[in-house]
Design a protein around this motif. Structure first.
Motif, PDB file in Angstrom:
ATOM      1  N   LYS A   1       0.553  35.960-112.309  1.00 13.79           N
ATOM      2  CA  LYS A   1       1.464  35.615-111.212  1.00 13.79           C
ATOM      3  C   LYS A   1       1.091  36.479-110.005  1.00 13.79           C
ATOM      4  O   LYS A   1       1.345  37.684-110.006  1.00 13.79           O
ATOM      5  CB  LYS A   1       2.907  35.894-111.638  1.00 13.79           C
ATOM      6  CG  LYS A   1       3.912  35.273-110.694  1.00 13.79           C
ATOM      7  CD  LYS A   1       5.323  35.625-111.085  1.00 13.79           C
ATOM      8  CE  LYS A   1       6.002  34.455-111.772  1.00 13.79           C
ATOM      9  NZ  LYS A   1       7.449  34.655-111.894  1.00 13.79           N
TER      10      LYS A   1
ATOM     11  N   TYR B   1       5.410  38.178-101.714  1.00 12.43           N
ATOM     12  CA  TYR B   1       6.669  37.854-102.392  1.00 12.43           C
ATOM     13  C   TYR B   1       7.446  39.102-102.826  1.00 12.43           C
ATOM     14  O   TYR B   1       8.077  39.737-102.001  1.00 12.43           O
ATOM     15  CB  TYR B   1       6.394  36.871-103.524  1.00 12.43           C
ATOM     16  CG  TYR B   1       5.508  35.736-103.047  1.00 12.43           C
ATOM     17  CD1 TYR B   1       5.901  34.920-101.970  1.00 12.43           C
ATOM     18  CD2 TYR B   1       4.242  35.513-103.580  1.00 12.43           C
ATOM     19  CE1 TYR B   1       5.092  33.915-101.477  1.00 12.43           C
ATOM     20  CE2 TYR B   1       3.426  34.494-103.086  1.00 12.43           C
ATOM     21  CZ  TYR B   1       3.862  33.710-102.036  1.00 12.43           C
ATOM     22  OH  TYR B   1       3.054  32.721-101.541  1.00 12.43           O
TER      23      TYR B   1
ATOM     24  N   ARG C   1       6.641  27.448-104.420  1.00 19.53           N
ATOM     25  CA  ARG C   1       5.462  26.727-104.921  1.00 19.53           C
ATOM     26  C   ARG C   1       4.657  27.605-105.868  1.00 19.53           C
ATOM     27  O   ARG C   1       4.113  27.110-106.859  1.00 19.53           O
ATOM     28  CB  ARG C   1       4.585  26.297-103.751  1.00 19.53           C
ATOM     29  CG  ARG C   1       5.277  25.335-102.822  1.00 19.53           C
ATOM     30  CD  ARG C   1       4.354  25.086-101.669  1.00 19.53           C
ATOM     31  NE  ARG C   1       4.970  24.329-100.592  1.00 19.53           N
ATOM     32  CZ  ARG C   1       4.324  24.001 -99.491  1.00 19.53           C
ATOM     33  NH1 ARG C   1       3.057  24.357 -99.340  1.00 19.53           N
ATOM     34  NH2 ARG C   1       4.901  23.324 -98.544  1.00 19.53           N
ATOM     35  N   ARG C   2       4.574  28.898-105.555  1.00 16.72           N
ATOM     36  CA  ARG C   2       3.851  29.798-106.466  1.00 16.72           C
ATOM     37  C   ARG C   2       4.500  29.789-107.834  1.00 16.72           C
ATOM     38  O   ARG C   2       3.829  29.655-108.861  1.00 16.72           O
ATOM     39  CB  ARG C   2       3.826  31.232-105.922  1.00 16.72           C
ATOM     40  CG  ARG C   2       3.046  32.158-106.855  1.00 16.72           C
ATOM     41  CD  ARG C   2       3.531  33.576-106.857  1.00 16.72           C
ATOM     42  NE  ARG C   2       4.929  33.732-107.246  1.00 16.72           N
ATOM     43  CZ  ARG C   2       5.538  34.889-107.364  1.00 16.72           C
ATOM     44  NH1 ARG C   2       4.879  35.999-107.098  1.00 16.72           N
ATOM     45  NH2 ARG C   2       6.819  34.965-107.722  1.00 16.72           N
ATOM     46  N   ASP C   3       5.826  29.907-107.859  1.00 20.00           N
ATOM     47  CA  ASP C   3       6.533  29.927-109.147  1.00 20.00           C
ATOM     48  C   ASP C   3       6.277  28.646-109.926  1.00 20.00           C
ATOM     49  O   ASP C   3       6.056  28.676-111.135  1.00 20.00           O
ATOM     50  CB  ASP C   3       8.039  30.129-108.923  1.00 20.00           C
ATOM     51  CG  ASP C   3       8.353  31.551-108.488  1.00 20.00           C
ATOM     52  OD1 ASP C   3       7.448  32.409-108.578  1.00 20.00           O
ATOM     53  OD2 ASP C   3       9.492  31.815-108.047  1.00 20.00           O
TER      54      ASP C   3
ATOM     55  N   VAL D   1       2.401  28.462-111.146  1.00 20.09           N
ATOM     56  CA  VAL D   1       2.109  29.439-112.209  1.00 20.09           C
ATOM     57  C   VAL D   1       2.721  28.950-113.522  1.00 20.09           C
ATOM     58  O   VAL D   1       2.087  28.984-114.579  1.00 20.09           O
ATOM     59  CB  VAL D   1       2.648  30.847-111.830  1.00 20.09           C
ATOM     60  CG1 VAL D   1       2.604  31.796-113.016  1.00 20.09           C
ATOM     61  CG2 VAL D   1       1.856  31.422-110.664  1.00 20.09           C
TER      62      VAL D   1
ATOM     63  N   GLY E   1      -4.820  36.183-104.919  1.00 20.40           N
ATOM     64  CA  GLY E   1      -3.449  36.404-104.474  1.00 20.40           C
ATOM     65  C   GLY E   1      -2.957  37.809-104.810  1.00 20.40           C
ATOM     66  O   GLY E   1      -1.806  38.160-104.508  1.00 20.40           O
TER      67      GLY E   1
ATOM     68  N   PHE F   1      -1.675  32.142-100.709  1.00 25.05           N
ATOM     69  CA  PHE F   1      -1.184  30.860-101.264  1.00 25.05           C
ATOM     70  C   PHE F   1      -2.178  30.285-102.244  1.00 25.05           C
ATOM     71  O   PHE F   1      -2.460  29.095-102.246  1.00 25.05           O
ATOM     72  CB  PHE F   1      -0.812  29.854-100.158  1.00 25.05           C
ATOM     73  CG  PHE F   1      -1.734  29.865 -98.956  1.00 25.05           C
ATOM     74  CD1 PHE F   1      -3.035  29.377 -99.047  1.00 25.05           C
ATOM     75  CD2 PHE F   1      -1.296  30.368 -97.739  1.00 25.05           C
ATOM     76  CE1 PHE F   1      -3.884  29.390 -97.956  1.00 25.05           C
ATOM     77  CE2 PHE F   1      -2.147  30.391 -96.625  1.00 25.05           C
ATOM     78  CZ  PHE F   1      -3.442  29.899 -96.744  1.00 25.05           C
ATOM     79  N   TYR F   2      -2.732  31.211-103.074  1.00 25.44           N
ATOM     80  CA  TYR F   2      -3.677  30.793-104.102  1.00 25.44           C
ATOM     81  C   TYR F   2      -3.253  31.346-105.453  1.00 25.44           C
ATOM     82  O   TYR F   2      -2.674  32.434-105.528  1.00 25.44           O
ATOM     83  CB  TYR F   2      -5.068  31.362-103.816  1.00 25.44           C
ATOM     84  CG  TYR F   2      -5.561  31.161-102.421  1.00 25.44           C
ATOM     85  CD1 TYR F   2      -5.985  29.907-101.980  1.00 25.44           C
ATOM     86  CD2 TYR F   2      -5.629  32.236-101.530  1.00 25.44           C
ATOM     87  CE1 TYR F   2      -6.456  29.731-100.682  1.00 25.44           C
ATOM     88  CE2 TYR F   2      -6.098  32.065-100.231  1.00 25.44           C
ATOM     89  CZ  TYR F   2      -6.508  30.813 -99.813  1.00 25.44           C
ATOM     90  OH  TYR F   2      -6.973  30.639 -98.534  1.00 25.44           O
ATOM     91  N   VAL F   3      -3.592  30.595-106.502  1.00 20.35           N
ATOM     92  CA  VAL F   3      -3.565  31.163-107.855  1.00 20.35           C
ATOM     93  C   VAL F   3      -4.976  31.035-108.401  1.00 20.35           C
ATOM     94  O   VAL F   3      -5.735  30.153-107.998  1.00 20.35           O
ATOM     95  CB  VAL F   3      -2.562  30.453-108.803  1.00 20.35           C
ATOM     96  CG1 VAL F   3      -1.150  30.907-108.522  1.00 20.35           C
ATOM     97  CG2 VAL F   3      -2.685  28.939-108.730  1.00 20.35           C
TER      98      VAL F   3
ATOM     99  N   TRP G   1       6.639  30.793-101.850  1.00 18.26           N
ATOM    100  CA  TRP G   1       7.172  31.508-103.023  1.00 18.26           C
ATOM    101  C   TRP G   1       7.613  30.503-104.106  1.00 18.26           C
ATOM    102  O   TRP G   1       7.277  30.621-105.272  1.00 18.26           O
ATOM    103  CB  TRP G   1       8.340  32.384-102.575  1.00 18.26           C
ATOM    104  CG  TRP G   1       8.762  33.429-103.554  1.00 18.26           C
ATOM    105  CD1 TRP G   1       8.574  33.428-104.911  1.00 18.26           C
ATOM    106  CD2 TRP G   1       9.447  34.655-103.250  1.00 18.26           C
ATOM    107  NE1 TRP G   1       9.103  34.571-105.460  1.00 18.26           N
ATOM    108  CE2 TRP G   1       9.645  35.336-104.472  1.00 18.26           C
ATOM    109  CE3 TRP G   1       9.928  35.240-102.075  1.00 18.26           C
ATOM    110  CZ2 TRP G   1      10.296  36.568-104.540  1.00 18.26           C
ATOM    111  CZ3 TRP G   1      10.565  36.470-102.147  1.00 18.26           C
ATOM    112  CH2 TRP G   1      10.738  37.123-103.361  1.00 18.26           C
TER     113      TRP G   1
ATOM    114  N   TYR H   1      -1.947  26.472-103.233  1.00 20.42           N
ATOM    115  CA  TYR H   1      -0.664  25.754-103.283  1.00 20.42           C
ATOM    116  C   TYR H   1      -0.097  25.532-101.879  1.00 20.42           C
ATOM    117  O   TYR H   1       1.118  25.402-101.700  1.00 20.42           O
ATOM    118  CB  TYR H   1       0.341  26.396-104.247  1.00 20.42           C
ATOM    119  CG  TYR H   1       0.563  27.887-104.096  1.00 20.42           C
ATOM    120  CD1 TYR H   1      -0.175  28.784-104.842  1.00 20.42           C
ATOM    121  CD2 TYR H   1       1.534  28.384-103.240  1.00 20.42           C
ATOM    122  CE1 TYR H   1       0.041  30.156-104.734  1.00 20.42           C
ATOM    123  CE2 TYR H   1       1.764  29.747-103.120  1.00 20.42           C
ATOM    124  CZ  TYR H   1       1.005  30.624-103.875  1.00 20.42           C
ATOM    125  OH  TYR H   1       1.217  31.972-103.752  1.00 20.42           O
TER     126      TYR H   1
END
Ligand code: PLP
Length: 382
Positions: free
Chosen positions: A311, A205, A293-295, A298, A172, A316-318, A291, A360
């Motif tokens: 972060k 983001y 979902r990322r928050d 993480v 990401g 759409f990956y972590v 955005w 995500y």
């Protein structure tokens, strides 16, 4: 006996896990999959309608190999948003970014040429380079940051190209403008091709996406800018990707494509035209949703003991570091599937051991449930 070339291509290490996850689901086991490489939203309605209309109007025949002129024109306009001025004969449309990339690799690389690829990488980059008889030369990154210095260390007489994917799959990570400027200078100084994979550009983001080809004419000449409607408009199944590059390169890529697949699907091209020229509300909606979902993901991952998650700025990956828990990402991914019933992709598939890729592109409810399960599994392991 199969060809040497095909025997050099490795089977995806992730296949075993995803096949197993599918089989478990089929047996009725409640698996949550955070392994998807595609948005979970439907393709916007107006895009589907454009495809229906194309069928009704009989747009069902061969098109120009490099794509219908209307779509190529729309792509040149889209590239203006990236501050790159391509003409229509500097554009090719293919069956997804994947085919564009393959066309580019076969067009640019000779046997024994080296192509520099940062770790972690999307595995297809490596296998396609090998199919082109070239050698992928991997560079390490620190906290996923790709720098000109690291690339420069690997440049030698055999180096032909540099491949950069920003925002990156699986991390990401979004390459900063200053780093891109230095990479552009390096490419120009050493006369190296730049293959830029920008398919996640709109899923971004806090940061801004920059296209390296926009910096100046010298670097533009050396760059193939690759994009697709796949991730941006949730159109992964439609198979439309495209690239901008200098005329000679596009002509060669088109020639290659004419002997492999011909034009990409005519109906999907009209759908892609509607995607690029129609309302863009979907893109903004998806970005905002990802955005949030990322928050969430993480935060949840970093709350787990011994898990360290950067972060990321986009996609759409972590790609959290689980090495304090287990060095073998394949082993951990299998355990998570079997015991926690959560499907993810092991980092080794992207060249980085000890890491796991969580997508995500799933509902907040599923993300929370998956995180509860991972947390419980980690506690039970103590
Ligand atoms: N490039 C990257 C970095 C990807 O992650 C993917 C898909 O997962 C692609 C390209 C392929 O895109 P397409 O579906 O348009 O072939």
């Amino acid at each position: 006996m199969l060809s040497e070339k095909i025997r050099r291509i490795e089977e995806s290490q992730t296949l075993a896990i995803s096949a197993k996850a599918k089989e478990m689901k089929r047996q009725g086991i409640d698996i949550i999959s955070l392994s998807a490489g595609e948005p979970d939203f439907d393709t916007p309605q107006h895009i589907k309608e454009a495809a229906e209309e194309a069928i009704r109007k009989g747009m069902t025949k061969y098109t120009k190999v490099s794509g219908i002129p209307e779509l190529k024109k729309a792509i040149t306009k889209k590239f203006l948003d990236n501050k790159i001025k391509y003409s229509e004969d500097e554009i090719i449309v293919s069956n997804g970014a994947k085919q564009v990339l393959y066309n580019a690799m076969l067009t640019l690389l000779n046997k024994g040429d080296e192509i520099i690829i940062p770790i972690p990488y999307w595995v297809t980059f490596i296998e396609q380079a090998k199919l082109a008889d070239a050698s992928p030369v991997l560079i390490e990154t620190e906290k996923f940051r790709i720098t000109a210095d690291k690339i420069e260390e690997k440049i030698n007489k055999k180096t032909k190209a540099i491949l950069i994917n920003t925002p990156n799959n699986p991390s990401g990570y979004v390459v900063e403008k200053n780093d891109l400027i230095k990479i552009a200078e390096l490419a120009v100084q050493n006369n190296l091709w730049l293959i830029m994979d920008e398919v996640y550009e709109k899923i971004i983001y806090e940061q801004e996406h920059f296209s390296i080809a926009s910096f100046n004419d010298e670097v533009k000449k050396l760059t193939i800018t690759i994009n697709a409607v796949s991730k941006t408009y949730s159109m992964t199944g439609w198979r439309i990707g495209y690239a901008g590059a200098q005329k000679d390169v596009i002509r060669a890529m088109t020639n290659l494509q004419s002997h492999t697949t011909s034009n990409p699907n005519s109906i999907a091209q009209y759908a892609a035209l509607a995607a690029l020229t129609g309302p863009q509300e979907y893109v903004d909606m998806a970005r905002k949703e990802f955005w949030k979902r990322r928050d969430l993901i993480v935060k949840r991952l970093n709350e787990m003991e011994d898990v360290n998650c950067e972060k990321p700025g986009g996609a759409f990956y972590v790609f959290p570091d689980f090495s304090l828990i287990e060095e073998s990402s394949l082993k951990l991914a299998s355990q998570l599937l079997e015991k926690a019933k959560v499907a993810i992709v092991p980092g080794i598939a992207f060249g980085l051991e000890g890491y796991l890729r969580f997508s995500y592109a799933s509902s907040i409810k599923d993300i929370n449930e998956a995180m509860d399960r991972v947390e419980k599994f980690l506690r039970s392991r103590k």
